[in-house]
Design a protein around this motif. Structure first.
Motif, PDB file in Angstrom:
ATOM      1  N   SER A   1      30.070  34.828  48.558  1.00 26.21           N
ATOM      2  CA  SER A   1      30.326  35.534  47.302  1.00 26.21           C
ATOM      3  C   SER A   1      31.672  35.206  46.673  1.00 26.21           C
ATOM      4  CB  SER A   1      30.208  37.042  47.512  1.00 26.21           C
ATOM      5  OG  SER A   1      31.180  37.475  48.454  1.00 26.21           O
TER       6      SER A   1
ATOM      7  N   TRP B   1      32.960  34.016  42.156  1.00 24.18           N
ATOM      8  CA  TRP B   1      34.064  34.731  41.537  1.00 24.18           C
ATOM      9  C   TRP B   1      35.222  33.791  41.222  1.00 24.18           C
ATOM     10  CZ3 TRP B   1      39.105  36.011  41.376  1.00 24.18           C
ATOM     11  CH2 TRP B   1      39.454  37.103  40.579  1.00 24.18           C
TER      12      TRP B   1
ATOM     13  N   ALA C   1      36.618  32.754  37.632  1.00 19.53           N
ATOM     14  CA  ALA C   1      38.027  33.001  37.288  1.00 19.53           C
ATOM     15  C   ALA C   1      38.678  31.769  36.672  1.00 19.53           C
ATOM     16  CB  ALA C   1      38.805  33.434  38.535  1.00 19.53           C
TER      17      ALA C   1
ATOM     18  N   MET D   1      31.756  36.042  37.358  1.00 21.54           N
ATOM     19  CA  MET D   1      32.636  37.047  37.960  1.00 21.54           C
ATOM     20  C   MET D   1      31.954  38.411  38.076  1.00 21.54           C
ATOM     21  SD  MET D   1      36.252  36.106  36.144  1.00 21.54           S
ATOM     22  CE  MET D   1      37.221  37.258  37.107  1.00 21.54           C
TER      23      MET D   1
ATOM     24  N   PRO E   1      27.252  37.734  39.472  1.00 17.56           N
ATOM     25  CA  PRO E   1      26.979  36.429  40.085  1.00 17.56           C
ATOM     26  C   PRO E   1      25.539  36.265  40.564  1.00 17.56           C
ATOM     27  CG  PRO E   1      28.316  37.777  41.551  1.00 17.56           C
ATOM     28  CD  PRO E   1      28.234  38.496  40.238  1.00 17.56           C
TER      29      PRO E   1
END
Length: 156
Positions: free
Chosen positions: A47, A51, A55, A94, A97
């Protein structure tokens, strides 16, 4: 307000970056089509990757949105649209997902269609590359422009 030549120059600069990127990304996706399911599965397995990727992707889209708010002409519209799509992609990676990546899994599952879409992305990239890197032959040379320096004879 920015003048038209400044807008065209900014669109050309973004086209120089986005065009080759789209070509490379699309062609590698088509060339490695059998690997795409594995790549998505491994990307989705941890995970942190969606993210972190989001980002980085979100600010890239925001940079295009802020520096290129122009929608007149095909190239300018494509550049602005890519900025918004990139920002939404970063946000989706973000914030959502699993939903975003499940759409990717579904798209790869219908191979002919995503490959056609990827070829269209490559053609858009080719268009932007041409717009960005090949000077327009139709641009008139202004009379007030500085002339290039003449070659001077060599001494000795």
């Amino acid at each position: 307000m920015s003048s038209s030549p400044q807008i065209q120059a900014r669109t050309g600069l973004f086209a120089r970056v986005l065009g080759p990127y789209l070509i490379v990304a699309a062609l590698t996706m088509v060339a490695r089509a059998s690997y795409m399911s594995t790549l998505l599965a491994q990307f989705d397995a941890d995970s942190v990757w969606p993210w972190v990727t989001g980002a980085f992707v979100l600010p890239m889209g925001l940079v295009v949105i802020v520096l290129h708010p122009y929608w007149r002409g095909a190239a300018a519209t494509i550049v602005s649209l890519l900025g918004w799509l990139t920002a939404f992609k970063g946000l989706a990676l973000m914030a959502f997902p699993h939903a975003y990546l499940s759409m990717g899994h579904n798209a790869v599952g219908v191979a002919p269609w995503w490959q056609v879409g990827t070829v269209i992305v490559a053609l858009v990239g080719l268009y932007l590359t041409v717009i960005g890197w090949i000077p327009a032959a139709s641009q008139p040379i202004s009379r007030g422009a500085a002339r290039p320096p003449r070659d001077l004879p060599r001494a000795a």
